[in-house]
Motif scaffolding. Sequence first.
Motif, PDB file in Angstrom:
ATOM      1  N   ILE A 127      47.479 -16.212 -91.918  1.00  0.00           N
ATOM      2  CA  ILE A 127      47.450 -16.322 -89.967  1.00  0.00           C
ATOM      3  C   ILE A 127      45.940 -15.849 -89.775  1.00  0.00           C
ATOM      4  CG2 ILE A 127      48.574 -13.962 -90.065  1.00  0.00           C
ATOM      5  CD1 ILE A 127      50.015 -15.475 -87.630  1.00  0.00           C
ATOM      6  N   THR A 128      45.551 -16.203 -88.716  1.00  0.00           N
ATOM      7  CA  THR A 128      44.478 -15.527 -87.756  1.00  0.00           C
ATOM      8  C   THR A 128      44.512 -15.780 -86.066  1.00  0.00           C
ATOM      9  OG1 THR A 128      41.795 -15.972 -87.879  1.00  0.00           O
ATOM     10  CG2 THR A 128      43.081 -17.759 -87.648  1.00  0.00           C
ATOM     11  N   PRO A 129      44.115 -14.947 -85.488  1.00  0.00           N
ATOM     12  CA  PRO A 129      44.164 -14.764 -84.176  1.00  0.00           C
ATOM     13  C   PRO A 129      43.225 -15.954 -83.489  1.00  0.00           C
ATOM     14  CG  PRO A 129      43.259 -12.601 -84.886  1.00  0.00           C
ATOM     15  CD  PRO A 129      43.614 -13.607 -86.221  1.00  0.00           C
ATOM     16  N   LEU A 130      43.495 -16.512 -82.611  1.00  0.00           N
ATOM     17  CA  LEU A 130      42.795 -17.672 -81.986  1.00  0.00           C
ATOM     18  C   LEU A 130      42.284 -17.072 -80.650  1.00  0.00           C
ATOM     19  CD1 LEU A 130      44.627 -20.828 -82.610  1.00  0.00           C
ATOM     20  CD2 LEU A 130      42.690 -19.953 -83.981  1.00  0.00           C
ATOM     21  N   ASP A 131      42.647 -16.832 -79.709  1.00  0.00           N
ATOM     22  CA  ASP A 131      42.270 -16.271 -78.279  1.00  0.00           C
ATOM     23  C   ASP A 131      43.153 -15.488 -77.754  1.00  0.00           C
ATOM     24  OD1 ASP A 131      41.108 -16.523 -75.667  1.00  0.00           O
ATOM     25  OD2 ASP A 131      40.535 -18.662 -76.114  1.00  0.00           O
ATOM     26  N   ASP A 145      46.315 -30.306 -82.215  1.00  0.00           N
ATOM     27  CA  ASP A 145      46.638 -30.488 -80.974  1.00  0.00           C
ATOM     28  C   ASP A 145      45.916 -29.225 -79.879  1.00  0.00           C
ATOM     29  OD1 ASP A 145      47.530 -32.694 -81.342  1.00  0.00           O
ATOM     30  OD2 ASP A 145      49.665 -32.093 -81.482  1.00  0.00           O
ATOM     31  N   TRP A 146      46.055 -28.101 -80.401  1.00  0.00           N
ATOM     32  CA  TRP A 146      45.691 -27.078 -79.648  1.00  0.00           C
ATOM     33  C   TRP A 146      44.177 -27.074 -79.612  1.00  0.00           C
ATOM     34  CZ3 TRP A 146      42.346 -22.915 -80.117  1.00  0.00           C
ATOM     35  CH2 TRP A 146      42.346 -21.634 -79.606  1.00  0.00           C
ATOM     36  N   LYS A 147      43.159 -27.413 -80.533  1.00  0.00           N
ATOM     37  CA  LYS A 147      41.975 -27.393 -80.227  1.00  0.00           C
ATOM     38  C   LYS A 147      41.462 -28.637 -79.195  1.00  0.00           C
ATOM     39  CE  LYS A 147      39.231 -26.238 -83.913  1.00  0.00           C
ATOM     40  NZ  LYS A 147      38.580 -26.493 -85.158  1.00  0.00           N
ATOM     41  N   LYS A 148      42.473 -29.714 -79.456  1.00  0.00           N
ATOM     42  CA  LYS A 148      41.977 -30.561 -78.155  1.00  0.00           C
ATOM     43  C   LYS A 148      42.409 -30.332 -76.731  1.00  0.00           C
ATOM     44  CE  LYS A 148      43.452 -34.650 -81.170  1.00  0.00           C
ATOM     45  NZ  LYS A 148      44.692 -35.487 -81.325  1.00  0.00           N
ATOM     46  N   LYS A 149      43.423 -29.535 -76.852  1.00  0.00           N
ATOM     47  CA  LYS A 149      43.607 -28.950 -75.226  1.00  0.00           C
ATOM     48  C   LYS A 149      42.835 -27.609 -75.030  1.00  0.00           C
ATOM     49  CE  LYS A 149      47.587 -27.178 -72.804  1.00  0.00           C
ATOM     50  NZ  LYS A 149      49.031 -26.960 -72.623  1.00  0.00           N
ATOM     51  N   HIS A 150      42.220 -26.866 -75.914  1.00  0.00           N
ATOM     52  CA  HIS A 150      41.649 -25.544 -75.510  1.00  0.00           C
ATOM     53  C   HIS A 150      40.143 -25.542 -75.960  1.00  0.00           C
ATOM     54  CE1 HIS A 150      45.278 -23.980 -73.969  1.00  0.00           C
ATOM     55  NE2 HIS A 150      45.904 -24.316 -75.061  1.00  0.00           N
TER      56      HIS A 150
END
Length: 152
Positions: A127-131, A145-150
Amino acid sequence: MIRGLYEAHLPVSNLQESIKFYQKLGLELASEQEKLAFFWIVKGESWLGLWESETVNLPYHPSIRHLAFKVEKSEIEKVKEWLESVNIEIRSSFGFSPEMQPLVFKNNPHHAAVYFYDPDGNSLELITPLDMELPDNEKMMTLVDWKKKHMK
């Protein structure tokens, strides 16, 4: 006062088989006794104890028999390929198939994770924290999908 997690422990049915598995994950064997082995997670900072026992088959619940190992954000997209290269099978989790992982949790900070089991069915996670700044009112989604959105 608390500065981090120093140790965690898991039950295993075959210590030698488990030692080989955790070495495949890149953990360094710190100490081995008759039915106990310790691995460095971060040398001098945190370690994992494996206890050989006849009563390993406890019912799974996230509060027991689960460990999450932190990886760097820059490495999370390589985790699946790396696990496959050392013959460790990714498992479905939270309704996300292995192909859909890493998955992203909606809580803050947003985290990306990949799930798998050790030889005794102990649940393991990379696991890694993203934002830290995004709202936590989203549903779980794939990292793609998360990267596409954020990440515009």
